[in-house]
Write an enzyme that holds these catalytic residues in place. Structure first.
Site, PDB file in Angstrom:
ATOM      1  N   ILE A 125      -2.789  -3.800 -10.121  1.00 31.37           N
ATOM      2  CA  ILE A 125      -4.021  -4.565  -9.931  1.00 31.37           C
ATOM      3  C   ILE A 125      -5.172  -3.655  -9.528  1.00 31.37           C
ATOM      4  O   ILE A 125      -6.284  -3.786 -10.035  1.00 31.37           O
ATOM      5  CB  ILE A 125      -3.800  -5.667  -8.876  1.00 31.37           C
ATOM      6  CG1 ILE A 125      -2.824  -6.729  -9.405  1.00 31.37           C
ATOM      7  CG2 ILE A 125      -5.126  -6.315  -8.488  1.00 31.37           C
ATOM      8  CD1 ILE A 125      -2.411  -7.754  -8.371  1.00 31.37           C
ATOM      9  N   ASP A 153      -2.373   8.428   2.945  1.00 33.47           N
ATOM     10  CA  ASP A 153      -1.491   7.367   3.428  1.00 33.47           C
ATOM     11  C   ASP A 153      -2.276   6.457   4.367  1.00 33.47           C
ATOM     12  O   ASP A 153      -2.769   6.901   5.408  1.00 33.47           O
ATOM     13  CB  ASP A 153      -0.297   7.986   4.164  1.00 33.47           C
ATOM     14  CG  ASP A 153       0.740   6.955   4.571  1.00 33.47           C
ATOM     15  OD1 ASP A 153       0.469   5.737   4.463  1.00 33.47           O
ATOM     16  OD2 ASP A 153       1.825   7.374   5.015  1.00 33.47           O
ATOM     17  N   ASN A 166      -6.811  -3.323  -1.639  1.00 35.20           N
ATOM     18  CA  ASN A 166      -5.749  -3.732  -2.563  1.00 35.20           C
ATOM     19  C   ASN A 166      -4.390  -3.142  -2.204  1.00 35.20           C
ATOM     20  O   ASN A 166      -3.358  -3.762  -2.463  1.00 35.20           O
ATOM     21  CB  ASN A 166      -6.119  -3.316  -3.984  1.00 35.20           C
ATOM     22  CG  ASN A 166      -4.960  -3.469  -4.946  1.00 35.20           C
ATOM     23  OD1 ASN A 166      -4.592  -4.575  -5.347  1.00 35.20           O
ATOM     24  ND2 ASN A 166      -4.343  -2.344  -5.321  1.00 35.20           N
ATOM     25  N   TYR A 214       6.403  -8.851   4.226  1.00 38.58           N
ATOM     26  CA  TYR A 214       5.266  -8.816   3.301  1.00 38.58           C
ATOM     27  C   TYR A 214       4.448 -10.099   3.397  1.00 38.58           C
ATOM     28  O   TYR A 214       3.217 -10.069   3.491  1.00 38.58           O
ATOM     29  CB  TYR A 214       5.781  -8.618   1.881  1.00 38.58           C
ATOM     30  CG  TYR A 214       4.725  -8.742   0.808  1.00 38.58           C
ATOM     31  CD1 TYR A 214       3.836  -7.707   0.575  1.00 38.58           C
ATOM     32  CD2 TYR A 214       4.636  -9.896   0.031  1.00 38.58           C
ATOM     33  CE1 TYR A 214       2.857  -7.816  -0.415  1.00 38.58           C
ATOM     34  CE2 TYR A 214       3.671 -10.013  -0.958  1.00 38.58           C
ATOM     35  CZ  TYR A 214       2.785  -8.978  -1.184  1.00 38.58           C
ATOM     36  OH  TYR A 214       1.823  -9.099  -2.156  1.00 38.58           O
ATOM     37  N   LYS A 239       0.447 -10.699   4.652  1.00 37.83           N
ATOM     38  CA  LYS A 239      -0.595 -11.290   3.814  1.00 37.83           C
ATOM     39  C   LYS A 239      -1.183 -12.545   4.460  1.00 37.83           C
ATOM     40  O   LYS A 239      -2.361 -12.861   4.254  1.00 37.83           O
ATOM     41  CB  LYS A 239      -0.038 -11.608   2.429  1.00 37.83           C
ATOM     42  CG  LYS A 239       0.299 -10.363   1.606  1.00 37.83           C
ATOM     43  CD  LYS A 239      -0.919  -9.475   1.400  1.00 37.83           C
ATOM     44  CE  LYS A 239      -0.622  -8.315   0.453  1.00 37.83           C
ATOM     45  NZ  LYS A 239      -1.805  -7.462   0.215  1.00 37.83           N
TER      46      LYS A 239
END
Length: 258
Positions: free
Chosen positions: A17, A60, A87, A151, A155
């Site tokens: 993306i 990083d 992103n 994860y 988010k």
């Protein structure tokens, strides 16, 4: 040329993306900072886009000094900063049994705290250009798949950060903050991840209709097309918004039982 003259910093833009967003930004007239952990891919993308339109940074995001370094390199190269696209993310499988605190902290560092730190570092410069931030979240922010625990939580936190700063930064500094939550996207890393989980090389050609009513999952270029609206002046004063980009409604969905 909806982004003509703008300078945009896109994290995690060597693949997937992020790469598609960087490519679309340049096509729309912007100059971009490419960032990632894959130097060969990053330099190849700079060569594709042109060295006068792109520069690559290998860094990083879990390291505390990285956000400031990315902002400084952007300013040194292009002289201004109009937008940040957060992103980059660790898309990693884990559940209650496999998620220890060290792992969880690493995911939060990259997926949630690094975007915050980058916004913090970029704010003085975005204020000068009446710029904006676009955070790339995930539909997993709403609850997440069973094996995407850390994860999904990262988010969800990013979504709250977007709404909070989308209010504060726009009122106090004139900087808009918005977020798009992509659904299932066919990126290079997603293709690889599914194969590592035992799926065949062409797994994406036989997705069940319950997950892909259109017969396929999303393409990175489709997410990039949506990103342009939020990065351009077309979105006007809209700030603090989170938009899901999937081919079916996420909340309250009750698929047919057949």
């Amino acid at each position: 040329m909806r982004l003509a003259g703008k300078v945009i910093l896109v994290t995690g833009s060597c693949t997937g993306i992020g790469k598609a967003i960087a490519q679309r930004c340049v096509a729309e007239g912007a100059r971009v900072l490419i960032h990632g952990l894959e130097p060969d891919w990053g330099e190849a993308l700079v060569q594709e886009l042109g060295s006068e339109k792109a520069v690559f940074a290998h860094a990083d995001l879990a390291e505390a000094e990285t956000p400031a370094k990315l902002v400084e390199l952007t300013l040194q190269t292009f002289g201004r900063l109009d937008a940040v696209v957060n992103n980059a993310a660790m898309v990693v499988s884990s559940n209650i049994e496999t998620t220890d605190l060290t792992f969880f902290r690493r995911v939060l560092d990259v997926n949630t705290l690094a975007p915050f730190a980058l916004m913090q570092a970029a704010l003085p410069h975005l204020t000068k250009t009446s710029g904006c931030v676009l955070n790339i979240g995930s539909v997993n922010a709403w609850s997440g798949e069973p094996n995407l625990l850390a994860y999904s939580v990262s988010k969800g936190a990013l979504m709250t950060l977007t709404r909070n700063l989308g209010d504060t930064l726009f009122r106090e500094f004139g900087v808009r903050v918005n977020q798009i939550n992509p659904g299932w996207v066919l990126t290079e890393k997603e293709a690889q991840r599914k194969q590592e989980q035992g799926q065949p090389a062409n797994w994406y050609e036989t997705i069940a209709p319950v997950f892909a009513p259109s017969g396929r999952i999303l393409w990175p270029a489709e997410i990039a097309a949506a990103a342009v609206y939020w990065l351009s002046d077309e979105s006007g004063p809209i700030s603090g918004q989170v938009v899901d980009l999937e081919q079916y409604p996420l909340l309250g969905r009750n698929p047919p039982k057949h």
